[in-house]
Motif scaffolding. Structure first.
Motif, mmCIF file in Angstrom:
data_model
loop_
_atom_site.group_PDB
_atom_site.id
_atom_site.type_symbol
_atom_site.label_atom_id
_atom_site.label_comp_id
_atom_site.label_asym_id
_atom_site.label_seq_id
_atom_site.Cartn_x
_atom_site.Cartn_y
_atom_site.Cartn_z
ATOM 1 N N ASN A 194 -47.528 6.878 -66.573
ATOM 2 C CA ASN A 194 -48.193 6.027 -67.570
ATOM 3 C C ASN A 194 -48.604 4.690 -66.964
ATOM 4 O OD1 ASN A 194 -47.099 8.130 -69.090
ATOM 5 N ND2 ASN A 194 -46.890 6.824 -70.877
ATOM 6 N N TYR A 195 -47.744 4.132 -66.124
ATOM 7 C CA TYR A 195 -48.097 2.864 -65.465
ATOM 8 C C TYR A 195 -49.302 3.061 -64.557
ATOM 9 C CZ TYR A 195 -43.664 1.034 -67.137
ATOM 10 O OH TYR A 195 -42.627 0.620 -67.937
ATOM 11 N N TRP A 196 -49.326 4.197 -63.858
ATOM 12 C CA TRP A 196 -50.443 4.468 -62.956
ATOM 13 C C TRP A 196 -51.735 4.661 -63.750
ATOM 14 C CZ3 TRP A 196 -51.418 3.337 -58.278
ATOM 15 C CH2 TRP A 196 -52.502 3.900 -57.625
ATOM 16 N N GLU A 197 -51.665 5.370 -64.872
ATOM 17 C CA GLU A 197 -52.848 5.569 -65.713
ATOM 18 C C GLU A 197 -53.347 4.234 -66.277
ATOM 19 O OE1 GLU A 197 -54.701 8.301 -66.142
ATOM 20 O OE2 GLU A 197 -53.372 9.274 -64.703
ATOM 21 N N GLU A 198 -52.436 3.361 -66.680
ATOM 22 C CA GLU A 198 -52.833 2.027 -67.167
ATOM 23 C C GLU A 198 -53.513 1.231 -66.048
ATOM 24 O OE1 GLU A 198 -52.934 0.718 -70.068
ATOM 25 O OE2 GLU A 198 -51.622 1.986 -71.269
ATOM 26 N N PHE A 199 -53.000 1.361 -64.836
ATOM 27 C CA PHE A 199 -53.607 0.671 -63.699
ATOM 28 C C PHE A 199 -55.012 1.200 -63.450
ATOM 29 C CE2 PHE A 199 -54.429 0.664 -59.069
ATOM 30 C CZ PHE A 199 -54.549 -0.705 -58.886
ATOM 31 N N LYS A 200 -55.171 2.520 -63.458
ATOM 32 C CA LYS A 200 -56.503 3.103 -63.245
ATOM 33 C C LYS A 200 -57.475 2.685 -64.348
ATOM 34 C CE LYS A 200 -56.091 7.486 -62.813
ATOM 35 N NZ LYS A 200 -55.995 8.920 -62.507
ATOM 36 N N HIS A 201 -56.996 2.679 -65.591
ATOM 37 C CA HIS A 201 -57.841 2.246 -66.700
ATOM 38 C C HIS A 201 -58.243 0.780 -66.530
ATOM 39 C CE1 HIS A 201 -59.418 1.442 -70.665
ATOM 40 N NE2 HIS A 201 -58.532 0.475 -70.789
ATOM 41 N N CYS A 202 -57.284 -0.040 -66.138
ATOM 42 C CA CYS A 202 -57.553 -1.468 -65.949
ATOM 43 C C CYS A 202 -58.627 -1.699 -64.891
ATOM 44 C CB CYS A 202 -56.251 -2.177 -65.571
ATOM 45 S SG CYS A 202 -56.394 -3.966 -65.453
ATOM 46 N N GLN B 194 -50.088 -6.371 -62.363
ATOM 47 C CA GLN B 194 -48.785 -6.083 -62.973
ATOM 48 C C GLN B 194 -48.591 -4.591 -63.220
ATOM 49 O OE1 GLN B 194 -46.369 -8.466 -63.307
ATOM 50 N NE2 GLN B 194 -45.108 -6.663 -63.622
ATOM 51 N N TRP B 195 -49.662 -3.881 -63.584
ATOM 52 C CA TRP B 195 -49.534 -2.441 -63.800
ATOM 53 C C TRP B 195 -49.138 -1.730 -62.506
ATOM 54 C CZ3 TRP B 195 -48.707 -0.974 -68.410
ATOM 55 C CH2 TRP B 195 -49.352 -1.544 -69.494
ATOM 56 N N LYS B 196 -49.737 -2.144 -61.400
ATOM 57 C CA LYS B 196 -49.408 -1.519 -60.115
ATOM 58 C C LYS B 196 -47.979 -1.873 -59.703
ATOM 59 C CE LYS B 196 -51.354 -0.452 -55.650
ATOM 60 N NZ LYS B 196 -52.441 -0.679 -54.726
ATOM 61 N N THR B 197 -47.580 -3.110 -59.914
ATOM 62 C CA THR B 197 -46.214 -3.533 -59.612
ATOM 63 C C THR B 197 -45.215 -2.737 -60.447
ATOM 64 O OG1 THR B 197 -46.999 -5.756 -59.092
ATOM 65 C CG2 THR B 197 -44.650 -5.517 -59.580
ATOM 66 N N ASP B 198 -45.530 -2.563 -61.731
ATOM 67 C CA ASP B 198 -44.644 -1.789 -62.604
ATOM 68 C C ASP B 198 -44.552 -0.341 -62.150
ATOM 69 O OD1 ASP B 198 -44.185 -4.038 -64.096
ATOM 70 O OD2 ASP B 198 -45.525 -3.478 -65.737
ATOM 71 N N TYR B 199 -45.662 0.227 -61.733
ATOM 72 C CA TYR B 199 -45.644 1.605 -61.224
ATOM 73 C C TYR B 199 -44.739 1.694 -59.996
ATOM 74 C CZ TYR B 199 -47.066 5.824 -58.809
ATOM 75 O OH TYR B 199 -47.057 7.025 -58.142
ATOM 76 N N ASN B 200 -44.914 0.763 -59.061
ATOM 77 C CA ASN B 200 -44.080 0.774 -57.846
ATOM 78 C C ASN B 200 -42.602 0.589 -58.178
ATOM 79 O OD1 ASN B 200 -46.258 1.225 -56.124
ATOM 80 N ND2 ASN B 200 -46.683 -0.959 -55.924
ATOM 81 N N ASN B 201 -42.285 -0.313 -59.108
ATOM 82 C CA ASN B 201 -40.893 -0.512 -59.511
ATOM 83 C C ASN B 201 -40.323 0.744 -60.168
ATOM 84 O OD1 ASN B 201 -40.590 -3.116 -58.557
ATOM 85 N ND2 ASN B 201 -41.338 -4.036 -60.433
ATOM 86 N N CYS B 202 -41.127 1.389 -60.978
ATOM 87 C CA CYS B 202 -40.687 2.623 -61.637
ATOM 88 C C CYS B 202 -40.384 3.700 -60.597
ATOM 89 C CB CYS B 202 -41.763 3.095 -62.614
ATOM 90 S SG CYS B 202 -41.274 4.502 -63.624
ATOM 91 N N ARG B 203 -41.263 3.852 -59.631
ATOM 92 C CA ARG B 203 -41.041 4.852 -58.570
ATOM 93 C C ARG B 203 -39.786 4.512 -57.755
ATOM 94 N NH1 ARG B 203 -42.492 9.365 -59.309
ATOM 95 N NH2 ARG B 203 -42.474 9.764 -57.094
ATOM 96 N N GLN B 204 -39.590 3.225 -57.458
ATOM 97 C CA GLN B 204 -38.388 2.823 -56.710
ATOM 98 C C GLN B 204 -37.132 3.159 -57.505
ATOM 99 O OE1 GLN B 204 -38.568 -1.276 -55.568
ATOM 100 N NE2 GLN B 204 -40.284 -0.961 -54.169
#
Length: 109
Positions: free
Chosen positions: A17-25, A46-56
């Protein structure tokens, strides 16, 4: 079943979901709309940072990533509360809610 609290915690959204929000943004249509509305390009960092944090968190159970993700979601919710609603919400329905609507249009003479 005594599992540590970190094993039970899940991110507020799926990482995808974070990645999709980043792509949409980053999309052309969103950039066009945001620039037309606000006069600036949107910040998608922030969307990309959140995606990376989620993956970590999912891969390594990194507690710093978890805390950063929680803070980001709290900030996002707090930002949404800053906007006042367009309409005032009702506490109860109108007294005449059960009556039929007046569908007749007034006649112009």
């Amino acid at each position: 079943m005594d599992r540590p609290a970190t094993a039970m915690w899940r991110p507020p959204r799926a990482c995808d979901n974070y990645w999709e929000e980043f792509k949409h943004c980053k999309s052309w249509s969103n950039n066009f709309h945001h620039y037309y509305t606000y006069g600036t390009n949107p910040s998608c960092k922030q969307w990309k940072t959140d995606y990376n944090n989620c993956r970590q968190w999912e891969e390594r159970r990194d507690t710093e990533a978890k805390e950063a993700l929680l803070k980001s979601e709290r900030d996002r919710v707090a930002e949404q509360r800053n906007f006042t609603p367009v309409w005032e919400l009702r506490k109860e329905p109108p007294r005449d809610w059960h009556l039929p609507l007046n569908q007749e249009k007034p006649q112009d003479s």
